[in-house]
Design a protein around this motif. Structure first.
Motif, PDB file in Angstrom:
ATOM      1  N   SER A 333      -5.285  17.732  35.937  1.00  0.00           N
ATOM      2  CA  SER A 333      -6.189  17.935  37.073  1.00  0.00           C
ATOM      3  C   SER A 333      -5.736  19.051  38.015  1.00  0.00           C
ATOM      4  O   SER A 333      -6.546  19.636  38.729  1.00  0.00           O
ATOM      5  CB  SER A 333      -6.344  16.631  37.858  1.00  0.00           C
ATOM      6  OG  SER A 333      -7.230  16.802  38.937  1.00  0.00           O
ATOM      7  N   SER A 336      -6.700  24.265  38.621  1.00  0.00           N
ATOM      8  CA  SER A 336      -7.873  24.576  39.437  1.00  0.00           C
ATOM      9  C   SER A 336      -8.317  26.032  39.289  1.00  0.00           C
ATOM     10  O   SER A 336      -9.055  26.548  40.108  1.00  0.00           O
ATOM     11  CB  SER A 336      -7.585  24.251  40.909  1.00  0.00           C
ATOM     12  OG  SER A 336      -6.515  25.039  41.365  1.00  0.00           O
ATOM     13  N   GLY A 358     -16.098  22.019  38.377  1.00  0.00           N
ATOM     14  CA  GLY A 358     -15.795  21.493  39.706  1.00  0.00           C
ATOM     15  C   GLY A 358     -16.319  22.410  40.791  1.00  0.00           C
ATOM     16  O   GLY A 358     -17.344  23.078  40.626  1.00  0.00           O
ATOM     17  N   GLY A 383     -19.729  18.869  37.486  1.00  0.00           N
ATOM     18  CA  GLY A 383     -19.443  19.479  38.782  1.00  0.00           C
ATOM     19  C   GLY A 383     -20.323  20.676  39.102  1.00  0.00           C
ATOM     20  O   GLY A 383     -21.198  21.073  38.330  1.00  0.00           O
ATOM     21  N   PRO A 433      -9.767  21.200  34.651  1.00  0.00           N
ATOM     22  CA  PRO A 433     -11.078  21.611  35.165  1.00  0.00           C
ATOM     23  C   PRO A 433     -11.344  23.097  35.386  1.00  0.00           C
ATOM     24  O   PRO A 433     -12.492  23.511  35.471  1.00  0.00           O
ATOM     25  CB  PRO A 433     -11.180  20.857  36.497  1.00  0.00           C
ATOM     26  CG  PRO A 433     -10.192  19.738  36.375  1.00  0.00           C
ATOM     27  CD  PRO A 433      -9.082  20.294  35.570  1.00  0.00           C
ATOM     28  N   SER A 437     -11.432  20.718  43.279  1.00  0.00           N
ATOM     29  CA  SER A 437     -12.064  19.391  43.156  1.00  0.00           C
ATOM     30  C   SER A 437     -13.103  19.095  44.220  1.00  0.00           C
ATOM     31  O   SER A 437     -13.794  18.087  44.143  1.00  0.00           O
ATOM     32  CB  SER A 437     -10.956  18.332  43.260  1.00  0.00           C
ATOM     33  OG  SER A 437     -10.313  18.456  44.522  1.00  0.00           O
ATOM     34  N   TYR A 441     -14.385  15.431  44.775  1.00  0.00           N
ATOM     35  CA  TYR A 441     -13.195  14.680  45.194  1.00  0.00           C
ATOM     36  C   TYR A 441     -12.472  15.401  46.328  1.00  0.00           C
ATOM     37  O   TYR A 441     -12.514  16.630  46.393  1.00  0.00           O
ATOM     38  CB  TYR A 441     -12.223  14.499  44.017  1.00  0.00           C
ATOM     39  CG  TYR A 441     -12.841  13.802  42.836  1.00  0.00           C
ATOM     40  CD1 TYR A 441     -12.972  12.420  42.806  1.00  0.00           C
ATOM     41  CD2 TYR A 441     -13.317  14.539  41.752  1.00  0.00           C
ATOM     42  CE1 TYR A 441     -13.550  11.776  41.725  1.00  0.00           C
ATOM     43  CE2 TYR A 441     -13.906  13.908  40.665  1.00  0.00           C
ATOM     44  CZ  TYR A 441     -14.021  12.527  40.655  1.00  0.00           C
ATOM     45  OH  TYR A 441     -14.603  11.892  39.582  1.00  0.00           O
ATOM     46  N   PHE A 444      -7.193  17.399  44.051  1.00  0.00           N
ATOM     47  CA  PHE A 444      -6.996  17.295  42.602  1.00  0.00           C
ATOM     48  C   PHE A 444      -6.287  16.001  42.216  1.00  0.00           C
ATOM     49  O   PHE A 444      -6.451  15.503  41.100  1.00  0.00           O
ATOM     50  CB  PHE A 444      -6.227  18.516  42.063  1.00  0.00           C
ATOM     51  CG  PHE A 444      -4.757  18.530  42.391  1.00  0.00           C
ATOM     52  CD1 PHE A 444      -3.839  17.838  41.615  1.00  0.00           C
ATOM     53  CD2 PHE A 444      -4.278  19.262  43.469  1.00  0.00           C
ATOM     54  CE1 PHE A 444      -2.482  17.851  41.913  1.00  0.00           C
ATOM     55  CE2 PHE A 444      -2.918  19.287  43.780  1.00  0.00           C
ATOM     56  CZ  PHE A 444      -2.022  18.571  43.003  1.00  0.00           C
ATOM     57  N   ARG A 447      -8.891  13.292  41.970  1.00  0.00           N
ATOM     58  CA  ARG A 447      -9.646  13.576  40.733  1.00  0.00           C
ATOM     59  C   ARG A 447      -8.854  13.100  39.514  1.00  0.00           C
ATOM     60  O   ARG A 447      -9.388  12.416  38.637  1.00  0.00           O
ATOM     61  CB  ARG A 447      -9.923  15.074  40.637  1.00  0.00           C
ATOM     62  CG  ARG A 447     -10.544  15.515  39.321  1.00  0.00           C
ATOM     63  CD  ARG A 447     -11.014  16.957  39.367  1.00  0.00           C
ATOM     64  NE  ARG A 447      -9.914  17.915  39.496  1.00  0.00           N
ATOM     65  CZ  ARG A 447     -10.094  19.232  39.673  1.00  0.00           C
ATOM     66  NH1 ARG A 447     -11.314  19.727  39.761  1.00  0.00           N
ATOM     67  NH2 ARG A 447      -9.059  20.042  39.791  1.00  0.00           N
TER      68      ARG A 447
END
Length: 458
Positions: A333, A336, A358, A383, A433, A437, A441, A444, A447
């Motif tokens: 997670s 990013s 996301g 997302g 992802p 997030s 979320y 992260f 998430r």
């Protein structure tokens, strides 16, 4: 030369101090400022109900709260303002209060200015958290009292008087924390740089310039560790004031750290074999090489080897969750950005079922498609960016006739359900992802924990 914290203590007594943001790092900061005798006003978009016990506690202690949608309208008439890292220095409210004569700073800037311990700062687009953690583990293994802070660990400013001169401090520093940093960092590490956070920065150049502050205020004794294989970071050596140390996963570096024929070397000496490192992937080899260079004056080769062969990695980074019906599930997670997801994909020995998508940071997804397709068996998108990511894979198909099966879903539950339905024994499913997030979320970690809970309930 580090400043004496007694100066700050004398200065802050009775000062009108505004603290913007009542988040994880600023809650202990506010309490500490109260202890030091400051008159504190705290600002946050949240309501008193949303702050809950934290808000009540502050009111009882005499903190004035400015809350709600227009909370920054009252940021006026202060001697000192501590800003939250993500608040731009050129925001209207900060410019106004600065023009009134306020001293604008942040928890991290004041910590670096006054801490007695040797500071190791780590930044980069990818690999920051793992490299920071490895450096802290290496120092701990060698027997040093080690403090970890910045983006990870605990807020350190409120503990500054407990940190001794012989202690070591390891900080993960984001571009937001570095934008206003003008303090000397003893050992600076830049893992790599690629487009990131372009939703917050004006452009890529501003992002790069922020990162440079990790080394621009060093003196000739400072150490700067750079990735030889990243064009942007390699160029930093021209502006370095201290000793530049390079690491590479692709070539021998005299006086640096490098990977060759399955072995990690530091200044020509073998440290360990890649096959013996617990955390897999070439990106982690690079993280170790950077860490070895950062601590080489303080840590023995024996300690380096021991940590590499025992450290099991950081939560939410290619973290193994469970195996079910012959299918292995991983939580990545932390990934990013597309480059971080690519690094995670390359850590596996086979194609994976990838769950991605996301919050949109306005960074290009072409690398995920054009470099990532050989590592992807199936792609499940969710997302805010799901359509944007699908478009680049459609473009890849039009241009090169390379087709990846793509499914779009609405929730994490749907994503896991879809992954389970297409997975066969021997497959790997990973949440990686390539996006932040915030669309679904708060961060992260939540998430990743949501994903783990769903997977463990299967």
């Amino acid at each position: 030369m580090k400043k004496n914290f007694e100066e700050f203590k004398k200065y802050i007594i009775g000062k009108r101090v505004g603290v913007v943001g009542i988040g994880v790092s600023n809650i202990p900061l506010i309490n500490f400022l109260l202890e030091l005798g400051a008159v504190v006003t705290a600002f946050d978009k949240k309501t008193i109900e949303e702050l809950g016990d934290v808000g009540t506690d502050f009111v009882n202690k005499g903190v004035k709260l400015e809350l709600g949608e227009n909370y920054l309208d009252s940021l006026t008439g202060f001697d000192v303002v501590f800003k939250t890292p993500s608040m731009r220095i050129d925001s209207e409210a900060l410019i106004r209060v600065k023009n009134e004569g306020a001293y604008i700073t942040s928890e991290m800037e004041e910590f670096v200015r006054y801490t007695k311990g040797k500071v190791y700062g780590v930044t980069g687009s990818d690999g920051k958290t793992t490299t920071t953690t490895i450096i802290s583990k290496l120092l701990e293994e060698q027997g040093y009292k080690t403090w970890v802070g910045g983006n990870i660990g605990t807020p350190l400013f409120s503990q500054i008087e407990s940190i001794k001169e012989e202690d070591k401090v390891v900080l993960e520093l984001s571009s937001f924390q570095l934008m206003t940093m003008t303090q000397e960092i003893d050992v600076a590490v830049c893992t790599n740089l690629s487009p990131n956070h372009l939703d917050m920065h004006k452009d890529m150049q501003e992002y790069i310039d922020a990162k440079k502050n990790i080394f621009l205020y060093q003196n000739s004794n400072g150490i700067l560790v750079l990735n030889r294989e990243n064009e942007i970071t390699y160029e930093f050596k021209k502006e370095a004031k201290g000793n530049v140390k390079l690491f590479s996963s692709k070539r021998e570096i005299e006086g640096g750290a490098y990977f060759k024929e399955g072995i990690l070397y530091l200044e020509g000496k073998e440290v360990c074999k890649k096959s013996d490192i617990v955390i897999k992937g070439m990106h982690n080899v690079e993280n170790y090489l950077a860490a070895f260079l950062a601590v080489k004056e303080d840590v023995s080769i024996e300690s380096m080897k021991k940590v590499a062969e025992t450290f099991e990695g950081v939560e939410h980074r290619c973290e193994f969750i469970r195996e079910l019906d012959g299918v292995k599930y991983y939580n990545d997670s932390i990934a990013s950005s597309p480059t971080r997801t690519l690094a995670g994909l390359k850590a596996f020995d086979e194609k994976v079922i990838l769950i991605a998508g996301g919050y949109d940071k306005h960074i290009p997804f072409e690398p995920l498609a054009y470099e990532g397709y050989p590592y992807i068996k199936e792609l499940i998108l969710l997302g805010a960016t799901k359509d944007k990511i699908r478009e680049v894979f459609d473009k890849l198909y039009k241009e090169q006739e390379i087709k990846i099966n793509i499914k779009t879903v609405e929730t994490m539950e749907d994503a896991v359900k879809e992954a389970r339905s297409v997975a066969r024994s021997g497959d790997i499913v990973t949440l990686s992802p390539a996006c932040a997030s915030f669309d679904m979320y708060p961060n992260f970690m939540i998430r990743g924990n949501t994903f783990k809970t769903i997977v463990n309930a299967l």
